[in-house]
Design an enzyme around this catalytic site. Structure first.
Site, mmCIF file in Angstrom:
data_model
loop_
_atom_site.group_PDB
_atom_site.id
_atom_site.type_symbol
_atom_site.label_atom_id
_atom_site.label_comp_id
_atom_site.label_asym_id
_atom_site.label_seq_id
_atom_site.Cartn_x
_atom_site.Cartn_y
_atom_site.Cartn_z
ATOM 1 N N ASP A 42 0.808 -1.219 0.000
ATOM 2 C CA ASP A 42 0.000 0.000 0.000
ATOM 3 C C ASP A 42 0.843 1.271 0.000
ATOM 4 O O ASP A 42 0.455 2.292 0.561
ATOM 5 C CB ASP A 42 -0.977 0.008 1.198
ATOM 6 C CG ASP A 42 -1.810 -1.252 1.254
ATOM 7 O OD1 ASP A 42 -2.203 -1.735 0.178
ATOM 8 O OD2 ASP A 42 -2.067 -1.759 2.369
ATOM 9 N N HIS A 70 -4.888 -1.748 -5.546
ATOM 10 C CA HIS A 70 -4.129 -0.605 -6.050
ATOM 11 C C HIS A 70 -5.074 0.511 -6.468
ATOM 12 O O HIS A 70 -5.965 0.295 -7.287
ATOM 13 C CB HIS A 70 -3.266 -1.037 -7.246
ATOM 14 C CG HIS A 70 -2.230 -2.074 -6.888
ATOM 15 N ND1 HIS A 70 -1.389 -2.641 -7.791
ATOM 16 C CD2 HIS A 70 -1.900 -2.620 -5.689
ATOM 17 C CE1 HIS A 70 -0.587 -3.504 -7.171
ATOM 18 N NE2 HIS A 70 -0.894 -3.515 -5.906
HETATM 19 P P1 GDP Z 1 -0.770 0.275 -3.554
HETATM 20 O O1 GDP Z 1 -1.384 -0.992 -3.052
HETATM 21 O O2 GDP Z 1 0.712 0.318 -3.333
HETATM 22 O O3 GDP Z 1 -1.136 0.594 -4.973
HETATM 23 O O4 GDP Z 1 -1.375 1.444 -2.657
HETATM 24 P P2 GDP Z 1 -2.924 1.612 -2.198
HETATM 25 O O5 GDP Z 1 -3.705 2.094 -3.351
HETATM 26 O O6 GDP Z 1 -3.388 0.399 -1.488
HETATM 27 O O7 GDP Z 1 -2.772 2.707 -1.070
HETATM 28 C C1 GDP Z 1 -2.184 3.942 -1.319
HETATM 29 C C2 GDP Z 1 -3.207 5.052 -0.989
HETATM 30 O O8 GDP Z 1 -2.536 6.294 -0.919
HETATM 31 C C3 GDP Z 1 -4.266 5.223 -2.050
HETATM 32 O O9 GDP Z 1 -5.459 5.632 -1.446
HETATM 33 C C4 GDP Z 1 -3.715 6.330 -2.930
HETATM 34 O O10 GDP Z 1 -4.723 7.053 -3.623
HETATM 35 C C5 GDP Z 1 -3.038 7.189 -1.901
HETATM 36 N N1 GDP Z 1 -1.854 7.931 -2.366
HETATM 37 C C6 GDP Z 1 -0.873 7.518 -3.195
HETATM 38 N N2 GDP Z 1 0.094 8.460 -3.268
HETATM 39 C C7 GDP Z 1 -0.297 9.475 -2.462
HETATM 40 C C8 GDP Z 1 0.303 10.712 -2.084
HETATM 41 O O11 GDP Z 1 1.398 11.076 -2.493
HETATM 42 N N3 GDP Z 1 -0.403 11.490 -1.189
HETATM 43 C C9 GDP Z 1 -1.623 11.115 -0.692
HETATM 44 N N4 GDP Z 1 -2.229 11.906 0.168
HETATM 45 N N5 GDP Z 1 -2.193 9.951 -1.038
HETATM 46 C C10 GDP Z 1 -1.540 9.150 -1.892
HETATM 47 P P1 IMO Z 2 -0.879 -4.253 -2.220
HETATM 48 O O1 IMO Z 2 -0.504 -4.778 -3.581
HETATM 49 C C1 IMO Z 2 -0.961 -4.739 2.131
HETATM 50 C C2 IMO Z 2 -0.891 -8.864 3.638
HETATM 51 C C3 IMO Z 2 -2.185 -9.256 4.338
HETATM 52 C C4 IMO Z 2 -1.647 -10.256 5.335
HETATM 53 C C5 IMO Z 2 -0.554 -10.968 4.554
HETATM 54 C C6 IMO Z 2 -0.987 -12.280 3.936
HETATM 55 O O2 IMO Z 2 -2.180 -3.546 -2.199
HETATM 56 O O3 IMO Z 2 0.244 -3.470 -1.623
HETATM 57 P P2 IMO Z 2 -2.563 -12.933 1.890
HETATM 58 O O4 IMO Z 2 -4.021 -12.662 1.681
HETATM 59 O O5 IMO Z 2 -1.688 -12.400 0.818
HETATM 60 O O6 IMO Z 2 -2.288 -14.368 2.187
HETATM 61 O O7 IMO Z 2 -2.219 -12.134 3.254
HETATM 62 O O8 IMO Z 2 -0.156 -10.079 3.524
HETATM 63 N N1 IMO Z 2 -1.066 -8.324 2.276
HETATM 64 C C7 IMO Z 2 -1.053 -7.020 1.971
HETATM 65 N N2 IMO Z 2 -0.953 -5.938 2.762
HETATM 66 N N3 IMO Z 2 -1.034 -4.591 0.789
HETATM 67 C C8 IMO Z 2 -1.116 -5.668 -0.020
HETATM 68 O O9 IMO Z 2 -1.103 -5.590 -1.364
HETATM 69 C C9 IMO Z 2 -1.153 -6.960 0.561
HETATM 70 N N4 IMO Z 2 -1.227 -8.203 0.071
HETATM 71 C C10 IMO Z 2 -1.166 -9.038 1.116
HETATM 72 O O10 IMO Z 2 -2.785 -8.149 4.956
HETATM 73 O O11 IMO Z 2 -1.048 -9.594 6.419
HETATM 74 MG MG MG Z 3 -2.856 -1.669 -1.734
#
Ligand code: GDP
Ligand code: IMO
Ligand code: MG
Length: 458
Positions: A42, A70
């Site tokens: 994330d 994502h």
């Molecule tokens: P990913 O799994 O790595 O793609 O990340 P996620 O989408 O799960 O979580 C990242 C969150 O942060 C999302 O809600 C994005 O819209 C937000 N985000 C990403 N970059 C920025 C940033 O530079 N500033 C802020 N405030 N939010 C961001």
């Molecule tokens: P993105 O791509 C955050 C974590 C789960 C759990 C562990 C195992 O959005 O960054 P699983 O279901 O994969 O067997 O869970 O891994 N986990 C993540 N945490 N972002 C993710 O993906 C994750 N994918 C798995 O929360 O602790």
């Molecule tokens: Mg994510």
């Protein structure tokens, strides 16, 4: 006979191979750019991929499944992708789901249909699925839940998985009882037999597991026909993409380094390689075709689920990061645990991945803090340790050494270039870069959710 290692023997680098083949050994073809999470997930990979995908010809997923979530924000509209590469948003690029991904077909089509309602047109025509990718079945997801209950009962703690069936599906793959896309599209009678055997295997391990096998098979047959036009031999598709005309190819990592099955905080990890090797094994491409490897790191740290988290702040700071950063899981809706940036883990991710640059995201979330801390080293029994501990009991015990910075107390969300940032924020960023060991390593700094909220440094 002398052995020569790549990068050392320049003498014959441009000569055709002795066998007479036309392609010089170092003409590797197009290079792929890989985007990887440098913490516990994330970090904002979706946003970085979206930025690069606007110019990409192909965007690939190589590992993980719909445990990933994502987020991409374009023109005020927020999309969340789980199995679909975030590049699907670009009507000019092809999206590819590689052999290393585990695919839950109902999840895939539900995700596509949901995004179609938001305005994502023609995604099925732009999606290629590798015939070698393994399938996640509904019963894998049920088993994921049963295993969590079992862990809780036996050990008093679970992993906190996403319950998307990821662990059980990769277990089936490793134990060679898994079923792949090519099996589903092949002889359905044979597929049905193997499917029934697999269900029985799990039922013998988990007697409470019930599954309406005939109903499942009926649905799978329907999914097979919807999927068929998208399926290709993934290895050959990538080979042609690498060796044809110049192409911009992007790999979107899912999950992250500290969740990697080999290098993460085992056993509190996911079940795939989320580090750079996963790009080669999950797509069937040679290492020499890997070009830039971009790491994505948040300006602080978050973690979903259970496991050691040395810089976690179980206090007002953690709560502020959680609420200001909207730190809620995209896949499960769980609150993310929050803490200070931990440079020990980012350095560790860099050791494994060899980042050529990093995107530092969510700097804006720190805008209101009086002071900002950064974890720079771990100590055990008062002594600094140079490595990242493999053993979770050890990791639970480390004492974090922090460096403290004055907050800049200025809104950075409108900053679009380096000079727009307050000097205190610049100092914070430069300190992090130097501490990772590579000056000028940050290529981007994120200051907001949307596509344009990104400062490009070079
Ligand atoms: P990913 O799994 O790595 O793609 O990340 P996620 O989408 O799960 O979580 C990242 C969150 O942060 C999302 O809600 C994005 O819209 C937000 N985000 C990403 N970059 C920025 C940033 O530079 N500033 C802020 N405030 N939010 C961001
Ligand atoms: P993105 O791509 C955050 C974590 C789960 C759990 C562990 C195992 O959005 O960054 P699983 O279901 O994969 O067997 O869970 O891994 N986990 C993540 N945490 N972002 C993710 O993906 C994750 N994918 C798995 O929360 O602790
Ligand atoms: Mg994510």
């Amino acid at each position: 006979m002398s052995l020569s290692w790549s990068g050392k023997d320049q003498k014959n680098a441009n000569q055709p191979a002795a066998t007479g083949q036309k392609r010089p050994r170092n003409d590797a073809g197009n290079k792929v750019t890989v985007v990887l999470g440098a913490q516990w997930g994330d970090e904002g990979k979706g946003k970085v991929v979206d930025l690069l995908a606007t110019e990409a010809d192909i965007v690939c997923r190589c590992q993980g499944g719909n445990n990933a979530g994502h987020t991409v924000v374009v023109d005020g509209k927020e999309y969340d992708f789980h199995l679909l590469p975030s590049g699907i948003i670009n009507p000019k690029s092809i999206s590819l789901i590689g052999n290393g991904v585990v695919i839950h077909l109902p999840g895939l089509f539900e995700e596509g249909d949901k995004n179609e309602k938001k305005g994502l047109k023609g995604w099925e025509k732009r999606l290629i699925v590798s015939d070698r990718a393994h399938l996640v079945f509904d019963f894998h997801q049920v088993v994921d839940g049963l295993q969590e209950t079992e862990r809780q009962a036996q050990e008093g703690k679970n992993i906190g998985t996403t319950k998307k069936g990821i662990g059980p599906a990769y277990s089936s793959k490793a134990s060679r009882t898994g079923l792949r896309v090519c099996d589903l599209l092949g002889d359905f009678k044979d597929f049905s037999t193997r499917f029934k055997n697999l269900v029985q295997q799990y039922q013998s391990m988990y007697p409470s597991l019930t599954a309406d096998v005939e109903d499942q098979l009926k649905k799978l047959k329907e999914f097979a026909e919807r999927l068929r036009p998208m399926v290709r031999d993934g290895v050959y598709y990538m080979y042609e993409a690498l060796h044809g005309p110049p192409k911009k190819i992007l790999v979107e990592g899912a999950n992250a380094a500290l969740l990697d099955i080999d290098f993460g905080t085992y056993p509190f990890v996911t079940s795939s390689n989320c580090t750079v090797g996963g790009a080669c094994t999950g797509l069937g491409i040679p290492p020499m075709n890997i070009g830039d490897v971009f790491g994505v790191a948040k300006a602080y740290t978050t973690r979903v689920g259970i496991g050691a988290f040395p810089t976690e702040q179980l206090n007002a700071i953690g709560e502020l990061l959680q609420t200001r950063g909207h730190e809620v899981g995209v896949t499960t809706g769980r609150k993310r645990r929050c803490g200070w940036l931990d440079l020990v883990i980012v350095r560790y991710a860099h050791m494994i991945n060899g980042f050529t640059a990093i995107a530092l995201t969510k700097l804006d979330i720190l805008d209101v803090l009086d002071e900002i801390k950064v974890g720079v080293a771990y100590k055990l029994n008062g002594k600094r340790i140079p490595h990242f501990p493999a053993n979770m009991d050890v990791l639970q015990k480390v004492e974090v050494e922090y460096e403290t910075f004055p907050g800049w107390k200025t809104d950075t969300s409108a900053a679009r270039k380096w000079n727009d940032l307050p000097v205190k924020a610049q100092n914070y960023i430069r300190f992090i870069e130097n501490h990772i060991g590579v000056p000028s390593m940050f290529k981007w700094v994120g200051v907001g959710k949307s596509r344009e909220c990104m400062i490009q440094m070079f």
